[in-house]
Design a protein around this motif. Structure first.
Motif, short mmCIF file in Angstrom:
data_model
loop_
_atom_site.label_atom_id
_atom_site.label_comp_id
_atom_site.label_asym_id
_atom_site.label_seq_id
_atom_site.Cartn_x
_atom_site.Cartn_y
_atom_site.Cartn_z
N ARG A 1 -12.26 20.01 37.16
CA ARG A 1 -11.86 18.65 37.49
C ARG A 1 -12.99 17.91 36.90
O ARG A 1 -14.06 18.26 36.69
CB ARG A 1 -12.09 18.59 39.02
N TYR B 1 -7.29 17.06 36.00
CA TYR B 1 -7.50 18.52 36.05
C TYR B 1 -7.07 19.17 34.87
O TYR B 1 -5.83 18.82 34.64
CB TYR B 1 -6.61 18.87 37.58
N GLY C 1 -9.65 24.05 48.40
CA GLY C 1 -10.48 24.55 47.57
C GLY C 1 -10.63 25.98 47.63
O GLY C 1 -11.48 26.81 46.66
N VAL D 1 -12.67 24.27 39.55
CA VAL D 1 -11.97 24.47 40.81
C VAL D 1 -11.78 25.87 41.30
O VAL D 1 -11.93 26.40 42.28
CB VAL D 1 -10.57 23.77 40.74
#
Ligand code: HEC
Ligand SMILES: [Ca+2]
Length: 489
Positions: free
Chosen positions: A484, A464, A180, A147
């Protein structure tokens, strides 16, 4: 003084000198006996009584190695204890039943376990293979999608209801990932103390965030040049700025110390909106058994810091009303089981990392009982005591357990009902199969990919994880990442 001495007569002087000489003699005899009776660490016992045959590093010599995980007489705790106590007369292993007590024998077992792990090498040298980005574990293959890796030593992750992710970086930054993209640090976060275990710790979002916008943070607050203590605050984020800050919990000035470890702090809200937070013993083990001290406890408060009237010690004279459970060393992970019970992880000393079921008012034993090797080089005299809770499971040596998560989602169907724990020192994600309050099976899902500092379930149903760089030391600040965990067939 000298003047007075000269002023008295010679016989009296002789008498005084003689008395002093005797006192000195008595003192030196006393000192020698203290030395002889000083507690012997298990390392000394091993050097004295075992190394001659098994080698100074347990690598083997006249007798076999104790670090290669091959056992003629069985490698379970009970079998190893039996080998030491009873001896293995047929093979030439003497019995230590009469020369070592239970505490010392168990200490040797812990030392053997610790030494074996050290001999087996650093986690990175045994890292899980990643083939074309895919990791295979017993029941599920998966990818770890990055991520962000533009952060330093992430400590915790939380999601806002709108899908934005919050990340605490231990050096004292709060970051947001929006669609993101990693935003610059949130401005206005208090200065944190980053030495040793210190830093910015957990982040939680109020269960009614949509109405009130509260975000909770914990950090080690600095005082003057070298003192610090854990503090809990809440605030709101507006235009990437920390505003409306309120202190939820702060220790009295006398508790700010130069001891920079065991701050805790993990927190979690339950279904009814109570906030639970852990405070480590902050380097003062005996405080964990003292209900007038906040350290070495798990506390339960209302969202604004007030003390709920049904807490277990509100009516106990002198006790702190916020205390929910006590006798903890350094709990660093919380998760609610599907039946609503709270589970917590806890760092043990050398060995003795624990998972506990947290029940109102109970005593979890530290530092009276532990499964590990204490700082004095010996285990505690016993591992169980009436009135003190046993952990659900414990590990020797210590893998450095931190986050814990009960999984009951649908994205990883083969993992449904399992409990996941993250290990820092051993850099592992472990999957525990739990039946009631027993751990019946364990799997290392992956290893050697960095300290696992947090695991949470995202709004998309995926795990996560906050990872440090592989091989990074506990106190160092290094690049880390949020990944992730995405299943692949
Ligand atoms: C006089 C030599 C000698 C001494 C001293 C000695 N051992 Fe041993 N030990 C042996 C021999 C020989 C065996 C048999 C198997 C082997 O060689 O590993 C053995 C076996 C063992 C085993 C079982 C190994 C297995 O594979 O199942 C353990 C555990 C052990 N020793 C621990 C200790 C500890 C701890 C001490 C010190 C308190 C100690 N030993 C002192 C000679 C010794
Ligand atoms: Ca305990």
């Amino acid at each position: 003084m000298y003047h007075h001495f000269r002023a008295i007569g010679a016989p009296a002087r002789r008498h005084i000198i003689e008395t002093m000489r005797r006192a000195l003699l008595a003192l030196s005899i006393f000192a020698a006996s203290v030395q002889a009776q000083a507690p012997t660490t298990v390392r000394q016992i091993f050097a004295d009584k075992c190394s001659g045959c098994h080698g100074a590093q347990m690598q083997g010599g006249r007798a076999g190695a104790l670090t290669d995980d091959t056992w003629t007489y069985g490698g379970s705790d009970d079998k190893i204890l039996e080998s030491i106590r009873e001896g293995r007369a047929d093979a030439g292993m003497p019995s230590f039943k009469t020369t070592l007590n239970d505490q010392e024998t168990r200490g040797l077992l812990l030392l053997i376990r610790t030494q074996a792990t050290a001999a087996a090498g650093k986690p990175a040298t045994k890292a899980t293979p990643v083939t074309n980005g895919v990791i295979k574990s017993a029941k599920q293959s998966f990818k770890l999608e990055t991520v962000t890796d533009q952060i330093e030593t992430p400590w915790a992750i939380a999601f806002l209801p709108d899908g934005r992710m919050l990340i605490t970086e231990r050096p004292g930054r709060l970051r947001i990932v929006e669609k993101g993209k990693l935003l610059p640090p949130v401005e206005g976060i208090p200065t944190v103390w980053t030495r040793q275990d210190g830093g910015l710790f957990d982040v939680e979002v109020h269960p009614k965030y949509a109405q009130n916008g509260w975000i909770y943070l914990a950090y080690s607050e600095p005082r003057e040049t070298n003192r610090s203590m854990t503090t809990i605050i809440r605030g709101r984020i507006k235009d990437n700025k920390w505003v409306d800050q309120e202190v939820i919990w702060r220790a009295g000035d006398e508790l700010f110390t130069a001891i920079n470890f065991h701050y805790g702090l993990r927190f979690v809200f339950d279904r009814n909106g109570y906030l639970y937070y852990s405070l480590g013993d902050h380097g003062k083990p005996e405080s964990a058994q003292d209900l007038t001290q906040p350290t070495g406890k798990i506390h339960r408060i209302f969202d604004d810091g007030r003390i709920p009237p049904d807490n277990p010690f509100v009516k106990t004279p002198g006790a702190l009303g916020s205390i929910w459970t006590y006798g903890h060393r350094n709990p660093e992970g919380f998760s609610f089981a599907p039946n609503g019970t709270l589970w917590a992880t806890e760092h043990g000393p050398t060995g003795g990392d624990e998972v506990n079921i947290i029940q109102k008012g109970r005593n979890y034993g530290w530092p009276v009982i532990s499964w590990g090797l204490m700082d004095n080089g010996l285990p505690t005299p016993t591992t169980a005591k009436v009135g003190m809770e046993q952990p659900v499971t414990h590990w020797e040596p210590s893998p450095g357990i931190a986050p814990i998560l009960f999984y009951n989602g649908i994205k990883y169907p083969n993992w449904k009902g399992n409990v996941f724990v993250g290990m820092m020192g051993h850099e592992e994600l472990r999957r525990l199969t739990v039946k009631g309050t027993k751990v019946i099976e364990q799997e290392v899902v992956f290893k050697g990919l960095g300290r696992v500092r947090d695991i949470i379930l995202g709004p998309d149903g995926y795990f996560y994880l906050a990872l440090a760089t592989p091989g990074a030391q506990l106190s160092s600040t290094t690049q880390g990442s949020i990944v992730r965990l995405v299943p692949v067939k």
